[in-house]
Design an enzyme around this catalytic site. Structure first.
Site, PDB file in Angstrom:
ATOM      1  N   CYS A  83       0.823  -1.195   0.000  1.00  0.00           N
ATOM      2  CA  CYS A  83       0.000   0.000   0.000  1.00  0.00           C
ATOM      3  C   CYS A  83       0.866   1.257   0.000  1.00  0.00           C
ATOM      4  O   CYS A  83       1.846   1.349   0.713  1.00  0.00           O
ATOM      5  CB  CYS A  83      -0.964   0.086   1.182  1.00  0.00           C
ATOM      6  SG  CYS A  83      -2.053  -1.319   1.293  1.00  0.00           S
ATOM      7  N   ARG A  85       4.175  -0.459  -4.562  1.00  0.00           N
ATOM      8  CA  ARG A  85       3.869  -0.954  -3.224  1.00  0.00           C
ATOM      9  C   ARG A  85       2.566  -1.758  -3.191  1.00  0.00           C
ATOM     10  O   ARG A  85       2.254  -2.419  -2.193  1.00  0.00           O
ATOM     11  CB  ARG A  85       3.731   0.216  -2.250  1.00  0.00           C
ATOM     12  CG  ARG A  85       4.961   1.065  -2.139  1.00  0.00           C
ATOM     13  CD  ARG A  85       4.725   2.208  -1.185  1.00  0.00           C
ATOM     14  NE  ARG A  85       4.609   1.725   0.174  1.00  0.00           N
ATOM     15  CZ  ARG A  85       5.625   1.549   1.002  1.00  0.00           C
ATOM     16  NH1 ARG A  85       6.847   1.823   0.583  1.00  0.00           N
ATOM     17  NH2 ARG A  85       5.448   1.108   2.217  1.00  0.00           N
ATOM     18  N   TRP A 124      -2.574  -2.932  -1.708  1.00  0.00           N
ATOM     19  CA  TRP A 124      -2.248  -4.359  -1.840  1.00  0.00           C
ATOM     20  C   TRP A 124      -3.069  -5.029  -0.751  1.00  0.00           C
ATOM     21  O   TRP A 124      -2.805  -4.856   0.438  1.00  0.00           O
ATOM     22  CB  TRP A 124      -0.748  -4.589  -1.618  1.00  0.00           C
ATOM     23  CG  TRP A 124      -0.306  -5.992  -1.879  1.00  0.00           C
ATOM     24  CD1 TRP A 124       0.103  -6.520  -3.066  1.00  0.00           C
ATOM     25  CD2 TRP A 124      -0.199  -7.058  -0.915  1.00  0.00           C
ATOM     26  NE1 TRP A 124       0.445  -7.846  -2.900  1.00  0.00           N
ATOM     27  CE2 TRP A 124       0.267  -8.200  -1.602  1.00  0.00           C
ATOM     28  CE3 TRP A 124      -0.463  -7.162   0.451  1.00  0.00           C
ATOM     29  CZ2 TRP A 124       0.488  -9.424  -0.967  1.00  0.00           C
ATOM     30  CZ3 TRP A 124      -0.254  -8.391   1.082  1.00  0.00           C
ATOM     31  CH2 TRP A 124       0.221  -9.496   0.374  1.00  0.00           C
ATOM     32  N   ASN A 131      -1.759   2.017   5.671  1.00  0.00           N
ATOM     33  CA  ASN A 131      -0.852   0.964   5.218  1.00  0.00           C
ATOM     34  C   ASN A 131      -0.457   0.162   6.446  1.00  0.00           C
ATOM     35  O   ASN A 131       0.053   0.733   7.406  1.00  0.00           O
ATOM     36  CB  ASN A 131       0.392   1.614   4.577  1.00  0.00           C
ATOM     37  CG  ASN A 131       1.483   0.601   4.265  1.00  0.00           C
ATOM     38  OD1 ASN A 131       1.192  -0.567   4.026  1.00  0.00           O
ATOM     39  ND2 ASN A 131       2.715   1.054   4.257  1.00  0.00           N
ATOM     40  N   GLY A 132      -0.709  -1.150   6.414  1.00  0.00           N
ATOM     41  CA  GLY A 132      -0.357  -1.979   7.573  1.00  0.00           C
ATOM     42  C   GLY A 132      -1.504  -2.910   7.909  1.00  0.00           C
ATOM     43  O   GLY A 132      -2.396  -3.127   7.089  1.00  0.00           O
ATOM     44  N   GLU A 190      17.912 -17.623  -7.395  1.00  0.00           N
ATOM     45  CA  GLU A 190      17.480 -16.281  -7.774  1.00  0.00           C
ATOM     46  C   GLU A 190      16.917 -16.273  -9.206  1.00  0.00           C
ATOM     47  O   GLU A 190      15.912 -15.626  -9.488  1.00  0.00           O
ATOM     48  CB  GLU A 190      18.652 -15.299  -7.606  1.00  0.00           C
ATOM     49  CG  GLU A 190      18.393 -13.866  -8.009  1.00  0.00           C
ATOM     50  CD  GLU A 190      17.232 -13.177  -7.298  1.00  0.00           C
ATOM     51  OE1 GLU A 190      16.689 -13.732  -6.338  1.00  0.00           O
ATOM     52  OE2 GLU A 190      16.854 -12.086  -7.756  1.00  0.00           O
ATOM     53  N   LYS A 249      13.116 -15.199 -10.175  1.00  0.00           N
ATOM     54  CA  LYS A 249      12.804 -14.142 -11.148  1.00  0.00           C
ATOM     55  C   LYS A 249      11.786 -14.649 -12.162  1.00  0.00           C
ATOM     56  O   LYS A 249      10.846 -13.946 -12.514  1.00  0.00           O
ATOM     57  CB  LYS A 249      14.058 -13.684 -11.914  1.00  0.00           C
ATOM     58  CG  LYS A 249      15.065 -12.866 -11.150  1.00  0.00           C
ATOM     59  CD  LYS A 249      14.650 -11.455 -10.874  1.00  0.00           C
ATOM     60  CE  LYS A 249      13.900 -11.330  -9.600  1.00  0.00           C
ATOM     61  NZ  LYS A 249      14.541 -11.204  -8.356  1.00  0.00           N
ATOM     62  N   GLU A 277       8.300 -15.016 -10.533  1.00  0.00           N
ATOM     63  CA  GLU A 277       7.694 -13.739 -10.148  1.00  0.00           C
ATOM     64  C   GLU A 277       7.035 -13.028 -11.318  1.00  0.00           C
ATOM     65  O   GLU A 277       5.943 -12.505 -11.193  1.00  0.00           O
ATOM     66  CB  GLU A 277       8.771 -12.788  -9.615  1.00  0.00           C
ATOM     67  CG  GLU A 277       9.174 -12.986  -8.194  1.00  0.00           C
ATOM     68  CD  GLU A 277      10.275 -12.002  -7.801  1.00  0.00           C
ATOM     69  OE1 GLU A 277      10.126 -11.354  -6.780  1.00  0.00           O
ATOM     70  OE2 GLU A 277      11.289 -11.889  -8.526  1.00  0.00           O
ATOM     71  N   HIS A 289      18.426 -36.409  -6.500  1.00  0.00           N
ATOM     72  CA  HIS A 289      17.592 -36.849  -5.379  1.00  0.00           C
ATOM     73  C   HIS A 289      16.147 -36.406  -5.548  1.00  0.00           C
ATOM     74  O   HIS A 289      15.457 -36.153  -4.556  1.00  0.00           O
ATOM     75  CB  HIS A 289      18.187 -36.323  -4.073  1.00  0.00           C
ATOM     76  CG  HIS A 289      19.580 -36.798  -3.851  1.00  0.00           C
ATOM     77  ND1 HIS A 289      19.880 -38.091  -3.481  1.00  0.00           N
ATOM     78  CD2 HIS A 289      20.768 -36.164  -4.006  1.00  0.00           C
ATOM     79  CE1 HIS A 289      21.193 -38.222  -3.394  1.00  0.00           C
ATOM     80  NE2 HIS A 289      21.760 -37.074  -3.715  1.00  0.00           N
ATOM     81  N   LYS A 344       6.276  -4.701  -3.878  1.00  0.00           N
ATOM     82  CA  LYS A 344       7.716  -4.490  -3.719  1.00  0.00           C
ATOM     83  C   LYS A 344       8.131  -4.510  -2.255  1.00  0.00           C
ATOM     84  O   LYS A 344       9.137  -5.091  -1.890  1.00  0.00           O
ATOM     85  CB  LYS A 344       8.063  -3.139  -4.345  1.00  0.00           C
ATOM     86  CG  LYS A 344       9.514  -2.772  -4.253  1.00  0.00           C
ATOM     87  CD  LYS A 344      10.230  -3.159  -5.515  1.00  0.00           C
ATOM     88  CE  LYS A 344      11.709  -3.073  -5.411  1.00  0.00           C
ATOM     89  NZ  LYS A 344      12.341  -4.306  -5.899  1.00  0.00           N
TER      90      LYS A 344
END
Ligand code: G6P
Length: 611
Positions: free
Chosen positions: A2, A27, A73, A99-100, A484, A488, A491, A507, A606
């Site tokens: 947010c 955000r 968000w 926000n929160g 990573e 990517k 995402e 394995h 983000k």
């Protein structure tokens, strides 16, 4: 999670708030809203992006010189118009953006409902609006008193911006856990979740601290805390240029940020290596370097991409500083009753410096007496403010939700710290130390050279774009790179991908390999090179499509792999910084080819400022 923007002054608040929200969309971007005040109040909200809000708001013949806006968000309640912010109190006296997460919202909600107060949304924020109004009306309190009393009854995290319909000469702001920054202008003031919406108007800012309450008027600022009367605000000048938060000709922020990596790493190194190349001096660690050098162990906590950088840090610290390192997901660490003592050092890695779980891990470690060091990008953010010492990565604003330059600069800082400590401890000879520094200085130009693979990577992306799964393999320093690379791809292109240590493939994951499975093998030259060639053969034998990242001039892997991407030669400790770049580009091109929203992938945000 947010984004919040507020403006009070003499100019048109509509444009300022909407433009500010566009800068904060990273955000959260599932719904948005704005409230404008000019004696009367107008609220416009919608499901969707800020551009949808802009269209709706522009159709309204209403403006004001006070405005607050929000890009969301979702945590409580699905993304829809009703749940979008601003939330308005039951009689319309208070307009709130948040926000929160309000953790005790159900208890407060039950209490308010029992007093006959109706709820319209499923959000936790609505209880804040109603609670304030209830206190205001029933307790005959002023708006400020009602807000302070409400804050004393709220548990959880918040960045709150509130306007009272009857006091349209001020905006109230309060922070606990979620960031808020005031922009100090001439005859106008701003409030936002970070400084990016503010810098085109003023470079003078005040970072609110936990429990601060600000009363922001057009030409006056009053700062208090929940418990204390007026406190002196600490105004800072920020060095952030508008160009740094524009795409500057790139189609996406992510691509721009990938290409910024040579500059970003140069800025990370700047002023931290003596001009004669004889030593690394991390000023932010100056006071703690002895304690770091004698550390019994280091615990690294982080989330997401920063966690991958932390894993790389483990390998680097163990090899070059000979200090045992444990790398922890912050979210697991904080809830596990971990064994921490005052002999331990905790390193928190975070691009934003605001990730809720990482911040909580920092607080936990501090409570138990450990020394806490931060490696963060956003100056003045929560983690740097709470740590005993730290190093900024100076990567510049990272807007693309998929982190790129944050990773390479975090690894650069970790390497510098490990080398400085290793030399101080006598683990590294002067000769090796100087050689490492020499190669470190070359890194930005090697990254620049690595970026030349872009076109080739774009071609290879064609063969991955229709895949449903992908496997990424690496060993040693290249294992975190494999993780990573897979993250990517997941995402931004929504292709399922897994990163694995190459030898572990036998394995389990090997069972997945067939003609349909692209396997990206990170196989630049180091002491496990021969071993990874065997792994590549094993994939080949099972008909997997092999895309290999190799050291320039590699004569062997090219004969086995289907596609080869070369990166320049460097020391193995830096090979991950180079090898990750084609993987960033690969995910970028695959996502573009699949028509995905690269900078704002679905369901992500983000800065994860909620746990
Ligand atoms: C989110 C972002 C990731 C980031 C992670 C940790 O999930 O989408 O890109 O790596 O948070 O963020 P931090 O700011 O703590 O590095």
């Amino acid at each position: 999670m947010c984004g919040i923007v507020g403006y009070i002054g003499s100019r048109s608040a509509k444009e300022i708030v909407i433009n500010g929200l566009k800068r904060l969309e990273y955000r959260g971007y599932d719904s948005a809203g704005i409230a404008l005040f000019n004696g009367d109040v107008k609220i416009v909200k919608c499901k969707g992006r800020v551009r949808d809000l802009e269209e709706m708001a522009c159709r309204e013949d209403f403006n004001g010189t006070i405005g607050v806006g929000h890009t969301r968000w979702a945590t409580h309640g699905e993304p829809n118009e009703m749940n979008a912010h601003p939330q308005v109190s039951y009689k319309g006296n208070f307009v709130v953006v948040h926000n929160g997460i309000i953790e005790n919202y159900s208890r407060i909600k039950r209490h308010l409902e029992s007093r006959g107060i109706p709820f319209r949304s499923q959000t936790d924020t609505e209880v804040v609006a109603h609670l304030i109004e209830h206190l205001y009306l029933e307790g005959s309190l002023t708006a400020e008193q009602a807000i302070t009393t409400a804050l004393n009854n709220i548990e959880g995290a918040y960045g709150l911006v509130i306007v009272c319909r009857n006091e349209q000469d001020r905006i109230f702001a309060a922070r606990r856990g979620s960031p808020l920054v005031i922009g100090v202008g001439e005859g106008e003031n701003f409030i936002a979740s970070d400084a990016t919406p503010i810098i085109e108007h003023t470079q003078r800012v005040i970072y609110l601290k936990d429990d601060d309450i600000a009363i922001i008027k057009k030409d006056e600022l009053i700062l208090k805390t929940i418990r204390t009367p007026v406190i002196q605000p600490e105004v800072q000048e920020i060095d952030l240029k508008i160009g740094e938060i524009d795409k500057e000709g790139f189609p996406h922020f992510m691509l721009k940020e990938i290409y910024e990596q040579p500059r970003a790493i140069r800025d990370t190194l700047r002023g931290r290596i003596l001009p004669d190349g004889s030593a690394i001096v991390l000023g932010g660690l100056h006071d703690v370097i002895d304690r770091l050098s004698n550390a019994r162990r280091i615990i690294i906590v982080a989330c997401g991409t920063s966690w991958h950088a932390g894993l790389m840090g483990e390998y680097i610290f163990e090899e070059y500083a000979r200090i045992p390192v444990e790398v922890e997901y912050a979210s697991e660490f904080r809830y596990r009753n971990p064994l921490i003592t005052s002999d331990d050092i905790l390193i928190a890695i975070s691009q934003s410096g605001e990730t809720a779980d990482t911040l909580a891990a920092v607080r936990l470690a501090k409570e138990r007496g450990a020394m806490v060091i931060g490696i963060c990008n956003v100056v003045g953010s929560g983690i740097p403010r709470e740590t005993n010492a730290g190093v900024y990565t100076h990567a510049g604003p990272e807007i693309g939700v998929a982190s790129t330059k944050a990773f390479t600069t975090q690894v650069t800082v970790l390497a510098m710290a490990a080398f400085e400590i290793g030399y101080k401890k006598g683990v590294l000879t002067e000769e090796i130390y100087r050689q490492l520094i020499k190669e470190l200085v070359l890194l930005p130009s090697l990254v620049e050279k690595t970026l030349e693979v872009n076109e080739k990577v774009a071609e290879i992306a064609r063969i991955m774009k229709d895949a449903s799964n992908a496997l990424y393999l690496g060993r040693g320093y290249l294992f975190p790179v494999a993780l990573e690379g897979a993250l990517k791809l997941k995402e931004i292109s929504y292709i399922h991908a897994e990163g694995y240590p190459a030898a572990e493939m036998k394995h389990g994951p090997i069972a997945l390999i067939d003609e349909e499975m692209p396997v990206v093998v990170v196989a630049t030259k180091d002491h496990t090179y021969e071993k990874i060639i065997n792994n590549i053969q094993e994939i080949k034998a099972r008909k997997g499509t092999i895309i290999a990242i190799v050291t320039e001039g590699d004569q062997i892997i090219g004969k086995i792999a289907d596609y080869v991407i070369e990166v320049p030669e460097t020391l193995p400790v830096f090979s991950g910084i180079l090898a990750v770049i084609p993987l960033q580009l690969l995910s970028y091109h695959v996502a573009v080819m699949r028509g995905c929203d690269v900078d704002q992938p679905r369901n992500l945000a983000k800065s994860v400022t909620v746990e």
